[in-house]
Write an enzyme that holds these catalytic residues in place. Structure first.
Site, PDB file in Angstrom:
ATOM      1  CG  HIS A  47      -1.948   0.773   1.020  1.00  0.00           C
ATOM      2  ND1 HIS A  47      -2.702   0.712   2.097  1.00  0.00           N
ATOM      3  CD2 HIS A  47      -1.995   2.144   1.087  1.00  0.00           C
ATOM      4  CE1 HIS A  47      -3.779   1.814   2.366  1.00  0.00           C
ATOM      5  NE2 HIS A  47      -2.591   2.765   0.650  1.00  0.00           N
ATOM      6  CG  ASP A  55      -2.115   4.817   4.142  1.00  0.00           C
ATOM      7  OD1 ASP A  55      -1.409   5.071   2.446  1.00  0.00           O
ATOM      8  OD2 ASP A  55      -2.630   5.240   4.710  1.00  0.00           O
TER       9      ASP A  55
HETATM   10 ZN   LIG Z   1      -4.117   4.888   1.126  1.00  0.00          ZN
HETATM   11 ZN   LIG Z   2      -6.613   4.976   2.903  1.00  0.00          ZN
END
Ligand SMILES: [Zn+2]
Ligand SMILES: [Zn+2]
Length: 440
Positions: A62, A322
């Site tokens: 991610h 992320d």
């Molecule tokens: Zn993300």
């Molecule tokens: Zn997200």
């Protein structure tokens, strides 16, 4: 291709239960052997790894690479360079680019750019809905043919439950997961950080934990009726973990990930990293740190501890960064106006090593969650040092102390609450597909 001998390191490969001092040989881009003593072949490059850890290259399921369209925040070139410096050899790129990666021509473009400019492997994730607008399913079948590893509207949730149901049904026919950013927007409202005492003290509007948990529960229910494969992105609360745990116990195809920051940083980080734990200090200029604004928000200490426990228990499947790079102007503004996200690739290892150094997590388990666990999710022969596997290798010094200087990041995103912090654990070299792409 020059053979590489990595000599005398502590080889930690959870895919084979290996944890021993040995040499590792790479020839023609693949791993060819691990042994106590290997004589370097003629012309080989020898990397001295004494007192260093040698493990499979990290895999990030991610991250946001921002190309096409948002190159001022990051490009495939700068993002993959940051990855190499962080020990990552595989990145999965989220589709919230401009235009959104919702059809095969954009997937093909990213694949091509990754080959031209990338220094590590890039695997694209397609959008669930056209333009990630949440209304109409994207060309999922076409994108699957172009090689996406799953679908996500990340940046936004798939808000409409019926669209999510259709997406899970359709993707299950393709054998691919739907990766959902679980957030009920109506519950988040105008919230900008975790609902709790820090938000109250700073006078910022809070986001309740239910905002994430209500949608995770909905999605599990939809995974059950469709038989689809659900992956919960960046889980951040104990409630979400409970929902995933019960789904797994019922045998549903549900997985989830956690970010480095949700494993280590409480919501107090918004008061400034240096102020964590100093509850009664007066507010300083370090407070309202927009680089600690992230979605889902940094949670309270109990949730941070719950995420570590869930990772150790296997309820949370793996760690994903992320990585969300932003430009200066996206963050140099009031907390209310700031963009969500942390530039993570270059600090992930150092930050996660705080868990190891504090005795909260065994090193081999941490490596497992960055290598073989995400590889299993991808169903690919990655995240391993088995003979014949692609030679993706990370070499790091677990004890090297270094001061984070965001200005020095390869990533265009300098947005990190860790700027100026001292971390212990640093990547020394990264080998991707048999080539040294960092250090060495
Ligand atoms: Zn993300
Ligand atoms: Zn997200």
């Amino acid at each position: 291709m020059t053979p590489i001998l990595i000599s005398g390191g502590r080889i930690v490969d959870p895919s084979q239960n290996i944890d021993k001092i040995a040499d590792l040989l790479i020839e023609n881009g693949v791993i060819t052997g691990i042994d106590a003593r290997i004589n370097p072949p003629a012309g080989a490059k020898v990397i001295d790894a004494q007192r260093l850890i040698v493990c499979p290259g990290f895999i990030d399921l991610h991250c946001h690479l921002r190309e096409p369209g948002l190159e001022y925040k990051e490009t495939i070139a700068s993002g993959t360079l940051a990855a190499a410096r962080g020990g990552f050899t595989t990145l999965c790129a989220m589709p919230n680019t401009n235009p959104v990666m919702d059809n095969s021509s954009i997937v093909d473009f990213v694949n091509r750019r990754a080959k031209e400019e990338g220094v590590v492997r890039v695997l694209p994730i397609g959008a669930v809905t056209k333009g990630s607008k949440g209304a109409e399913l994207a060309e999922m079948g076409e994108m699957a043919k172009s090689g996406v590893i799953g679908f996500s509207d990340d940046g936004h949730p798939v808000g409409d439950a019926n669209v999510m149901r259709q997406a899970l049904s359709y993707a299950s026919g393709l054998g691919l997961p739907i990766i959902n950013h679980c957030e009920v927007k109506e519950l988040s409202g105008a919230g900008v950080m975790n609902e709790g005492w820090v938000a109250t003290r700073l006078g910022l509007r809070g986001i309740p934990r239910s905002s994430e948990e209500a949608m995770a529960a909905r999605d599990v229910s939809l995974a059950e009726i469709t038989g689809g494969r659900l992956h919960v992105a960046h889980a951040s609360t104990s409630g979400t973990v409970e929902i995933v745990k019960r789904a797994k116990e019922r045998g549903l195809s549900v997985t989830c990930e956690v970010t480095p920051h949700h494993l280590t940083l409480p919501d107090e980080t918004v008061l400034g990293y240096a102020n964590i734990g100093k509850r009664f200090d007066p507010l300083t200029t370090a407070s309202y740190d927009t680089s600690a604004r992230v979605s889902p928000p940094l949670r309270g200490r109990e949730d941070v501890a719950a995420m570590v426990k869930a990772l150790k228990d296997g309820v949370v499947d793996f760690i994903a960064t992320d990585h969300a790079p932003h430009s200066r102007t996206d963050k140099q503004c009031t907390f209310d106006e700031a963009a969500n996200g942390i530039s993570n690739l270059e600090t992930t290892l150092g930050l996660l090593m705080t868990l190891v150094h504090s005795g909260g997590m065994p090193l081999p388990l941490l490596i497992e969650k960055l290598t073989v666990a995400p590889a299993k999710f991808l169903g690919r022969n990655l995240g391993t040092l088995k003979a014949g596997a692609p030679a993706d290798v990370t070499i790091f010094d677990p004890d090297a102390e270094w001061k984070v200087d965001a200005k020095q990041f390869a990533s265009k995103g300098k947005n990190t609450p860790l700027d100026g912090a001292t971390l212990k654990g640093k990547v020394a070299a990264t080998v991707y597909s048999g080539q040294v792409v960092f250090g060495g």
